[in-house]
Design a protein around this motif. Structure first.
Motif, short mmCIF file in Angstrom:
data_model
loop_
_atom_site.label_atom_id
_atom_site.label_comp_id
_atom_site.label_asym_id
_atom_site.label_seq_id
_atom_site.Cartn_x
_atom_site.Cartn_y
_atom_site.Cartn_z
N ILE A 348 0.82 -1.22 0.00
CA ILE A 348 0.00 0.00 0.00
C ILE A 348 0.86 1.27 0.00
O ILE A 348 0.45 2.28 -0.56
CB ILE A 348 -1.08 0.00 1.12
CG1 ILE A 348 -0.48 -0.15 2.51
CG2 ILE A 348 -2.12 -1.08 0.86
CD1 ILE A 348 -1.50 -0.03 3.64
N CYS A 360 -8.22 1.87 -2.47
CA CYS A 360 -7.95 0.43 -2.52
C CYS A 360 -8.45 -0.23 -1.24
O CYS A 360 -8.83 0.46 -0.28
CB CYS A 360 -6.46 0.16 -2.70
SG CYS A 360 -5.43 0.70 -1.33
N PHE A 361 -8.51 -1.54 -1.24
CA PHE A 361 -8.82 -2.27 -0.01
C PHE A 361 -8.19 -3.65 -0.12
O PHE A 361 -7.84 -4.09 -1.22
CB PHE A 361 -10.33 -2.36 0.25
CG PHE A 361 -11.07 -3.32 -0.64
CD1 PHE A 361 -11.22 -3.09 -1.98
CD2 PHE A 361 -11.63 -4.49 -0.11
CE1 PHE A 361 -11.90 -3.99 -2.81
CE2 PHE A 361 -12.32 -5.39 -0.92
CZ PHE A 361 -12.45 -5.14 -2.27
N LEU A 397 -1.33 -2.99 8.22
CA LEU A 397 -2.28 -2.22 7.41
C LEU A 397 -2.60 -0.91 8.12
O LEU A 397 -2.62 0.17 7.51
CB LEU A 397 -3.56 -3.05 7.25
CG LEU A 397 -4.52 -2.61 6.17
CD1 LEU A 397 -3.86 -2.75 4.81
CD2 LEU A 397 -5.79 -3.48 6.21
N CYS A 405 -2.03 6.04 3.54
CA CYS A 405 -2.48 5.16 2.44
C CYS A 405 -4.01 5.13 2.40
O CYS A 405 -4.67 5.12 3.43
CB CYS A 405 -1.95 3.75 2.62
SG CYS A 405 -0.16 3.68 2.56
N CYS A 407 -6.45 3.08 2.03
CA CYS A 407 -6.96 1.71 2.10
C CYS A 407 -8.26 1.70 2.90
O CYS A 407 -8.28 2.12 4.06
CB CYS A 407 -5.90 0.81 2.73
SG CYS A 407 -6.44 -0.90 2.76
N TYR A 410 -10.84 -4.35 4.73
CA TYR A 410 -10.11 -5.61 4.86
C TYR A 410 -11.11 -6.75 4.71
O TYR A 410 -12.04 -6.88 5.52
CB TYR A 410 -9.43 -5.69 6.22
CG TYR A 410 -8.70 -6.99 6.47
CD1 TYR A 410 -7.37 -7.16 6.08
CD2 TYR A 410 -9.34 -8.06 7.10
CE1 TYR A 410 -6.70 -8.35 6.31
CE2 TYR A 410 -8.67 -9.26 7.33
CZ TYR A 410 -7.35 -9.39 6.93
OH TYR A 410 -6.69 -10.59 7.16
#
Ligand code: BGP
Length: 460
Positions: A348, A360-361, A397, A405, A407, A410
């Motif tokens: 990431i 994103c993920f 993460l 990031c 993200c 999850y």
């Protein structure tokens, strides 16, 4: 709370049509390459278990969605089956399939679980494979029609679409390393399949945008960070080549709208470039996505080749590098994959620093373990190793997210033990244990841990 995640973080899991639905030849569905291959060579599948023998989502979908709710999912990814929806690949839509997928989507929404839908998860309809599969541009066009039909049928309720799951895997499995049908070993054909998959993706993205649907479209890539053995330029070059072939061959087109110049140069040097047609470049530029799904299981460690290349041997990725076993690496011995939690952070932050920090993920991450019955305590599996696996990845993460990031969630692979291609039911991945004989479902300790984490949007 020590590890709190951003508001509205997506907590959930992923699965795919063929690995869970069962009824692989009922309800009007036609055969996929997997059904055919299994019928021909059952011995290649662990304990001779094929795709008709699954957790039976086609029958148990309502019960399973209730389980997702219990696991506190707010989102869930599964795939549609092209061969169920359009049994002959290009013609009539199967009303039974439309009804089934509509029920699933409606029930997910009714339970407050956002559906994430993949269009293609390794399951090529056999009729399309007989036409050459991804080697044939007519199949690319047929995929686009299928995608458009899905957008029209379900786009009013599904707002997160993914064209492909891990598109490099059918290239590797089907055309390089013999773990998917059609069991070809030929780099040039593999490169064509990869190239046409990018075109199929881009056509579907174009169709989605043209339809002015109110949602987003992306792709799910398995990103395997390439780590060189050492800082020696030969090792670094080997890692760069592996990265170009296995990551950037899809990552760059879908995020930058073009291939890396050094990948093109590399394939040209070895005379492996697939044939292009006028308009391809513009099409690929139109394939840029809104949302990237990242599947992360393991890193790729490489070094420069130990031996000289045999000039008569056919070109393969390993012409360019050797694999490297890092001393002291942590392994999942059942799957044979290295466990390296910082890899998720490296992915990431690389996206943040080199790809404009896209939305994103984590769309898959998980740990398959054999013979989990030995961990049964008080009637359920106490899979402490899976809790450790998930929490250690989540910590990395969390670090990436706190450093900027983008993200957004999850998703675990997977919510219930499922059929794993050639591995059948050898390695179990679920938050829920499946008894294949009785179809009984029992939540594991990791499922309880995950529900608690999702509910509190983090953990200590
Ligand atoms: C990913 C796939 C999944 C799933 C998972 C686990 O590559 O998207 O379909 O199977 O890996 O791998 P396996 O089942 O091979 O152990």
């Amino acid at each position: 709370m020590r590890y709190r995640f951003p508001e509205n973080f997506w907590w959930g899991s992923a699965c795919s049509a063929l690995q869970t639905e069962g009824d692989s030849l009922n309800g009007g569905k036609s055969q996929t390459t997997w059904d055919v291959w299994f019928a021909r060579q059952p011995g290649r599948f662990h304990q001779g278990i094929g795709p008709e023998n699954t957790s039976g989502f086609y029958q148990h979908w309502k019960q399973d969605i209730a389980l997702l709710k219990q696991l506190k999912h707010n989102s869930f990814r599964t795939s549609l089956s092209w061969s169920r929806l359009i049994p002959d690949g290009t013609g009539e839509v199967n009303p039974e399939a439309v009804e089934f997928y509509s029920h699933v989507i409606d029930e997910l929404l009714a339970q407050g679980i956002t559906p994430f839908i993949t269009l293609f998860h390794f399951d090529m309809p056999m009729v399309m494979q007989e036409k050459g599969g991804w080697e044939n541009r007519d199949v690319v066009a047929a995929f686009c029609r299928y995608a458009q039909i899905c957008f029209d049928l379900f786009g009013n309720r599904v707002k997160h679409w993914f064209t492909f799951n891990e598109p490099i895997v059918p290239v590797e499995g089907g055309y390089l390393y013999d773990f998917h049908y059609p069991n070809v070993v030929d780099f040039r054909r593999a490169a064509t399949v990869a190239y046409h998959t990018v075109l199929a993706h881009s056509l579907a993205v174009r169709a989605y945008r043209a339809g002015s649907h109110d949602g987003e479209i992306g792709v799910v890539l398995n990103l395997t960070p390439s780590y060189p053995r050492s800082a020696h330029p030969a090792d670094v070059k080997a890692a760069h080549h592996a990265d170009l072939l296995f990551n950037r061959s899809f990552l760059d087109p879908v995020l930058k709208g073009e291939y890396p110049a050094d990948l093109i140069a590399l394939l040209k040097e070895y005379d492996q470039l697939p044939a292009c047609q006028p308009g391809d470049k513009e099409l690929i530029a139109d394939g840029k996505i809104d949302l990237l799904g990242i599947n992360y299981y393991q890193p790729r460690r490489v070094k420069c080749r130990d031996s000289a290349v045999n000039p008569d041997a056919p070109f393969m990725p390993e012409t360019l590098f050797d694999y490297y076993e890092m001393p002291g690496r942590k392994m999942n011995p059942y799957r044979g994959w290295e466990i390296y939690e910082p890899g998720i952070y490296d992915i990431i932050t690389n996206l943040r620093d080199h790809y404009g920090n896209p939305r994103c993920f984590i769309s898959e991450n998980g740990m398959g373990v054999e013979n989990e019955q030995r961990f049964i305590e008080n009637g359920h599996i106490n899979d402490h190793y899976r809790i450790e696996f998930v929490s250690e990845h989540l910590k990395w993460l969390h670090k990436g997210i706190s450093e900027g990031c983008n993200c957004l969630g999850y998703h675990m692979w997977t919510f219930i033990d499922n059929w794993s291609w050639l591995n059948g039911y050898k390695n179990r991945y679920g938050f829920v244990q499946l008894d294949l004989e009785t179809q009984q479902r029992t939540i594991k300790q990791s499922g309880k841990w995950f529900a608690n984490t999702a509910e509190h949007n983090g953990f200590d």
